[in-house]
Design an enzyme around this catalytic site. Structure first.
Site, PDB file in Angstrom:
ATOM      1  N   ASP A  34      12.771  57.485 -27.887  1.00  0.00           N
ATOM      2  CA  ASP A  34      12.261  58.729 -28.468  1.00  0.00           C
ATOM      3  C   ASP A  34      12.448  59.874 -27.480  1.00  0.00           C
ATOM      4  O   ASP A  34      11.661  60.030 -26.539  1.00  0.00           O
ATOM      5  CB  ASP A  34      10.774  58.584 -28.815  1.00  0.00           C
ATOM      6  CG  ASP A  34      10.541  57.712 -30.033  1.00  0.00           C
ATOM      7  OD1 ASP A  34      11.273  57.885 -31.023  1.00  0.00           O
ATOM      8  OD2 ASP A  34       9.630  56.865 -29.989  1.00  0.00           O
ATOM      9  N   GLY A 141       5.659  61.951 -33.516  1.00  0.00           N
ATOM     10  CA  GLY A 141       4.808  62.330 -32.397  1.00  0.00           C
ATOM     11  C   GLY A 141       3.361  61.932 -32.573  1.00  0.00           C
ATOM     12  O   GLY A 141       2.491  62.400 -31.838  1.00  0.00           O
ATOM     13  N   ASP A 174      10.228  53.889 -39.202  1.00  0.00           N
ATOM     14  CA  ASP A 174       9.647  54.051 -37.865  1.00  0.00           C
ATOM     15  C   ASP A 174       8.232  54.594 -37.967  1.00  0.00           C
ATOM     16  O   ASP A 174       8.014  55.683 -38.498  1.00  0.00           O
ATOM     17  CB  ASP A 174      10.525  55.023 -37.056  1.00  0.00           C
ATOM     18  CG  ASP A 174       9.959  55.328 -35.675  1.00  0.00           C
ATOM     19  OD1 ASP A 174       8.973  54.697 -35.262  1.00  0.00           O
ATOM     20  OD2 ASP A 174      10.522  56.215 -34.998  1.00  0.00           O
ATOM     21  N   GLY A 175       7.271  53.793 -37.461  1.00  0.00           N
ATOM     22  CA  GLY A 175       5.903  54.284 -37.380  1.00  0.00           C
ATOM     23  C   GLY A 175       4.863  53.308 -37.901  1.00  0.00           C
ATOM     24  O   GLY A 175       4.821  53.032 -39.103  1.00  0.00           O
ATOM     25  N   GLY A 196       6.620  49.560 -32.103  1.00  0.00           N
ATOM     26  CA  GLY A 196       6.186  49.760 -30.728  1.00  0.00           C
ATOM     27  C   GLY A 196       4.849  49.132 -30.442  1.00  0.00           C
ATOM     28  O   GLY A 196       4.750  48.076 -29.819  1.00  0.00           O
TER      29      GLY A 196
END
Length: 214
Positions: A34, A141, A174-175, A196
Site C-alpha cells: 500500500d 486507509g 481488499d479490506g 492483512g
C-alpha cells in the site's frame, strides 16, 4: 480457491525480513504494498526505498497498490524485478485510461481499483484493457474497518461482465477479508483476496492455509 495477497501494511514493520521469510514459507502468492501519500488517504507508508529493499530480499511477487494522488508521477519508481502488477484508483485521476496504458507500456500488468462508493459502471470503459480489477471492501486507509457487504455484489457483477464479454481480468477484493466472508467472495467470482489483519493476528502459515482451504 483464491490466491492470497498479504497486505504488509497490517503487519509489523520491525524485523520485516523475518516476516518476509515466514510469508515465503507460508506460500503467500503476492506481497500487497500500500503506497500511501498522506493526501489520497490519511497515512503515509511504503516509500520507494523500502519497497526496493523488499524486492531485493524476497522473491514473492509485488502487488503495488497506489493509494496516491497523481499516481502517474510515481509509477516508474515502483518497478522492480519482482513487481508484477500496479493498481490505480479510478478516483485518483481523470486520466485512468492513459495511466493504465502507460503501465502496460512499461511492461507491467495493470489494475483498476474502485472505492466502496464507486459503481462498477465507472470502470466499464477500461475493462478490456486491464489485467486485474480490485474492489475495495473497506474505505481506503481504514484498516480494520467492517467489511462492506455490497462488495460481494460488485464482484458478482464483474464476473458476469467478464464472462459476457470474454474479458480476461482477474477479480480482487481488499479490506477486512477473513475466513468467513472469503467464502461468499469466492463463490461470487473472486480470484485474489488481499488480506492483512486476519493473517497477522496468528500463525502466518496457518492463517494463509485456512483462507486457501475455503
Amino acid at each position: 480457491m483464491c490466491q492470497i495477497a498479504v497486505s504488509l501494511h497490517s503487519g509489523p514493520k520491525l524485523n520485516l525480513d523475518k516476516t518476509l521469510k515466514s510469508l515465503a514459507s507460508a506460500r503467500a502468492d503476492f506481497l500487497h504494498i500500500d503506497v500511501m501519500d498522506g493526501h489520497f488517504v490519511p497515512e503515509i507508508d511504503f516509500g520507494q526505498k523500502l519497497v526496493q529493499e523488499i524486492s531485493q530480499n524476497c522473491q514473492i511477487s509485488l502487488d503495488i497498490h497506489m493509494m496516491v494522488e497523481k499516481p502517474e508521477t510515481l509509477i516508474e519508481q515502483y518497478i522492480f524485478p519482482t513487481t508484477e502488477i500496479i493498481g490505480i484508483h479510478v478516483e485518483s485521476t481523470p486520466h485512468i485510461h492513459r495511466i493504465l496504458t502507460l503501465i502496460k507500456k512499461l511492461g507491467q500488468k495493470c489494475e483498476v481499483i474502485i472505492n466502496p462508493g464507486t459503481p462498477v459502471s465507472a470502470i466499464i470503459p477500461v475493462l478490456r484493457l486491464v489485467d486485474q480489477v480490485m474492489v475495495m471492501s473497506v474505505d481506503p486507509g481504514t484498516s480494520g474497518a467492517n467489511f462492506i457487504d455490497s462488495t460481494i455484489e460488485k464482484v458478482k457483477l464483474l464476473d458476469e461482465l467478464r464472462r459476457q464479454n470474454n474479458y480476461h481480468y482477474q477479480i480482487k477484493a481488499d479490506g477486512s477479508i477473513d475466513d468467513h466472508n472469503i467464502v461468499k467472495l469466492t463463490k461470487a467470482g473472486l480470484d485474489i483476496a488481499v488480506v492483512g489483519s486476519f493473517i497477522f493476528k496468528d500463525n502466518l502459515a496457518g492463517q494463509i492455509a485456512k483462507l486457501k482451504s475455503k
